[in-house]
Design an enzyme around this catalytic site. Structure first.
Site, PDB file in Angstrom:
ATOM      1  N   HIS A   1       2.645 -84.680 -52.876  1.00 60.32           N
ATOM      2  CA  HIS A   1       1.990 -84.670 -54.193  1.00 60.32           C
ATOM      3  C   HIS A   1       1.239 -83.352 -54.395  1.00 60.32           C
ATOM      4  O   HIS A   1       1.308 -82.744 -55.456  1.00 60.32           O
ATOM      5  CB  HIS A   1       0.982 -85.830 -54.314  1.00 60.32           C
ATOM      6  CG  HIS A   1       1.608 -87.194 -54.354  1.00 60.32           C
ATOM      7  ND1 HIS A   1       1.221 -88.213 -53.518  1.00 60.32           N
ATOM      8  CD2 HIS A   1       2.593 -87.715 -55.134  1.00 60.32           C
ATOM      9  CE1 HIS A   1       1.929 -89.309 -53.788  1.00 60.32           C
ATOM     10  NE2 HIS A   1       2.778 -89.030 -54.758  1.00 60.32           N
TER      11      HIS A   1
ATOM     12  N   LYS B   1       0.020-104.488 -59.271  1.00 60.27           N
ATOM     13  CA  LYS B   1       0.230-104.048 -57.884  1.00 60.27           C
ATOM     14  C   LYS B   1      -0.963-104.407 -57.027  1.00 60.27           C
ATOM     15  O   LYS B   1      -2.059-104.597 -57.516  1.00 60.27           O
ATOM     16  CB  LYS B   1       0.454-102.536 -57.861  1.00 60.27           C
ATOM     17  CG  LYS B   1       1.893-102.143 -58.080  1.00 60.27           C
ATOM     18  CD  LYS B   1       2.111-100.722 -57.605  1.00 60.27           C
ATOM     19  CE  LYS B   1       3.548-100.283 -57.762  1.00 60.27           C
ATOM     20  NZ  LYS B   1       3.719 -98.875 -57.397  1.00 60.27           N
TER      21      LYS B   1
ATOM     22  N   ARG C   1      12.602 -85.540 -55.001  1.00 55.93           N
ATOM     23  CA  ARG C   1      12.727 -85.114 -53.602  1.00 55.93           C
ATOM     24  C   ARG C   1      14.177 -85.053 -53.161  1.00 55.93           C
ATOM     25  O   ARG C   1      14.562 -84.213 -52.373  1.00 55.93           O
ATOM     26  CB  ARG C   1      11.987 -86.109 -52.689  1.00 55.93           C
ATOM     27  CG  ARG C   1      10.488 -86.111 -52.860  1.00 55.93           C
ATOM     28  CD  ARG C   1       9.888 -87.367 -52.294  1.00 55.93           C
ATOM     29  NE  ARG C   1      10.395 -88.547 -53.007  1.00 55.93           N
ATOM     30  CZ  ARG C   1       9.916 -89.772 -52.874  1.00 55.93           C
ATOM     31  NH1 ARG C   1       8.942 -89.991 -52.009  1.00 55.93           N
ATOM     32  NH2 ARG C   1      10.411 -90.774 -53.554  1.00 55.93           N
TER      33      ARG C   1
ATOM     34  N   SER D   1       4.499 -92.131 -50.255  1.00 58.41           N
ATOM     35  CA  SER D   1       3.261 -92.886 -50.028  1.00 58.41           C
ATOM     36  C   SER D   1       3.553 -94.179 -49.275  1.00 58.41           C
ATOM     37  O   SER D   1       2.789 -94.601 -48.414  1.00 58.41           O
ATOM     38  CB  SER D   1       2.585 -93.219 -51.365  1.00 58.41           C
ATOM     39  OG  SER D   1       2.186 -92.049 -52.013  1.00 58.41           O
TER      40      SER D   1
HETATM   41  O1  PNS Z   1       4.156 -92.834 -58.325  1.00 56.89           O
HETATM   42  P1  PNS Z   1       5.080 -93.771 -59.038  1.00 56.89           P
HETATM   43  O2  PNS Z   1       4.743 -95.202 -58.675  1.00 56.89           O
HETATM   44  O3  PNS Z   1       6.518 -93.432 -58.838  1.00 56.89           O
HETATM   45  O4  PNS Z   1       4.772 -93.610 -60.600  1.00 56.89           O
HETATM   46  C1  PNS Z   1       5.451 -94.376 -61.559  1.00 56.89           C
HETATM   47  C2  PNS Z   1       4.797 -94.236 -62.947  1.00 56.89           C
HETATM   48  C3  PNS Z   1       3.313 -94.523 -62.885  1.00 56.89           C
HETATM   49  C4  PNS Z   1       5.003 -92.809 -63.437  1.00 56.89           C
HETATM   50  C5  PNS Z   1       5.526 -95.223 -63.898  1.00 56.89           C
HETATM   51  O5  PNS Z   1       5.534 -96.496 -63.335  1.00 56.89           O
HETATM   52  C6  PNS Z   1       4.877 -95.283 -65.271  1.00 56.89           C
HETATM   53  O6  PNS Z   1       4.994 -94.362 -66.048  1.00 56.89           O
HETATM   54  N1  PNS Z   1       4.158 -96.390 -65.544  1.00 56.89           N
HETATM   55  C7  PNS Z   1       3.389 -96.590 -66.756  1.00 56.89           C
HETATM   56  C8  PNS Z   1       4.036 -97.619 -67.676  1.00 56.89           C
HETATM   57  C9  PNS Z   1       5.167 -96.994 -68.468  1.00 56.89           C
HETATM   58  O7  PNS Z   1       4.993 -96.041 -69.186  1.00 56.89           O
HETATM   59  N2  PNS Z   1       6.370 -97.580 -68.304  1.00 56.89           N
HETATM   60  C10 PNS Z   1       7.569 -97.115 -68.964  1.00 56.89           C
HETATM   61  C11 PNS Z   1       8.240 -96.047 -68.142  1.00 56.89           C
HETATM   62  S1  PNS Z   1       9.739 -95.533 -68.888  1.00 56.89           S
END
Ligand code: PNS
Length: 187
Positions: free
Chosen positions: A19, A43, A92, A130
């Protein structure tokens, strides 16, 4: 001159060197970068949002154009609220691509004015996540070089608490994964 602001959304549970690598790269191409931690009530995270924010703030304190924030709801709504033009995400390996592409295209459908920008972290972080850091730490392995020292220390503190808790001493609630694994493994 047009300034470009980006958000870097994620769970960051915990933040890793991967990150940090991406934040550093992002800080070089965007005028402003907001690391945005999702507050996800569904979560069961290892670290609270407050802890994750503190860790990220400390990790990014040397970057003048990087800040840390938390959000809930849709990422695109948050991006609009803070007047960002771009969403930064890391890729990645090929395996990340499908999920990231789907999310980027869905975000574009929801908000066509926002661009998703993908960046690749250094190769040495291509296998780092993570989830694996949590698992290794919870099972007593070393996470040195995978996370900043501060995060390593926080993980150690969590593990000590989980260990005491698993041994019947009273303590704060920890994630169920950590609890059950600590019951099985004596450290
Ligand atoms: O670190 P992560 O868990 O891969 O991050 C995922 C994240 C937070 C970017 C994604 O789950 C997200 O954008 N969540 C917010 C809700 C949202 O906008 N959902 C629609 C995504 S198309």
């Amino acid at each position: 001159m047009k300034r470009v602001k980006a958000i870097y959304p994620g769970s960051f549970d915990p933040p890793t060197n991967g990150h940090l690598d991406l934040i550093e790269r992002g800080s070089k191409i965007f005028d402003e970068l907001v690391v945005a931690i999702l507050r996800n009530p569904e979560k069961d995270p290892l670290f609270s949002v407050v802890d994750r924010r503190k860790m990220l703030e400390s990790m990014t304190s040397s970057f003048d154009n990087v800040s840390v924030d938390t959000f809930d709801g849709l990422t695109v709504d948050y991006a609009l609220r803070v007047q960002a033009q771009a969403i930064l995400r890391g890729i990645r390996a090929i395996s990340d691509y499908e999920y990231e592409l789907q999310m980027a295209l869905m975000n574009r459908k929801l908000q066509p004015t926002l661009e998703t920008v993908f960046m690749m972290p250094a190769e040495k972080y291509s296998y780092l996540s993570s989830r694996l850091v949590r698992e290794i730490a919870q099972l007593g392995g070393s996470v040195e070089c995978l996370v900043p020292e501060l995060v390593e220390q926080k993980l150690r503190e969590k593990i000590d608490v989980a260990h005491k808790f698993a041994n019947g001493e009273p303590g704060p609630r920890v994630s169920s994964v950590g609890k059950s694994q600590f019951k099985k493994r004596k450290l």
